[in-house]
Design an enzyme around this catalytic site. Sequence first.
Site, short mmCIF file in Angstrom:
data_model
loop_
_atom_site.label_atom_id
_atom_site.label_comp_id
_atom_site.label_asym_id
_atom_site.label_seq_id
_atom_site.Cartn_x
_atom_site.Cartn_y
_atom_site.Cartn_z
CE LYS A 13 -2.10 1.67 3.83
NZ LYS A 13 -2.79 2.08 4.86
CG ASP A 32 -7.68 3.15 2.02
OD1 ASP A 32 -8.64 2.79 1.23
OD2 ASP A 32 -7.70 4.50 2.31
#
Length: 114
Positions: A13, A32
């Site tokens: 991420k 996320d």
Amino acid sequence: MENLRELAGVGRKTANVVLGNAFGINEGVVVDTHVIRLSHRLGLTKQKDPEKIEQDLMKLVPQKYWAVWSHWLIWHGRRRCYARKPDCASCEVFRLCPSGKVFLRTGVARRAED
């Protein structure tokens, strides 16, 4: 990606955020909590693992849009499609969202298949 991932505390991420925002490199989709929630509500994936969700989204979205796609979903999750009480009545993508119809009918925020 590999060089960033070697840094302590940097996962996919964070690496995707840095590559996409700082360098304009679309190596992957940022996944996320908002992207996970919206991907499930929109029926784009059934996966639970962020890396598997990312792989599913990468198959659906052209690579040149990966970074901006993440931003769109994150913005929508923060401003409209809240975790507990999504604003389906004002939603820009309501017609495309199977979960919105469930929420308006039942008052319960969940995926359409739940």
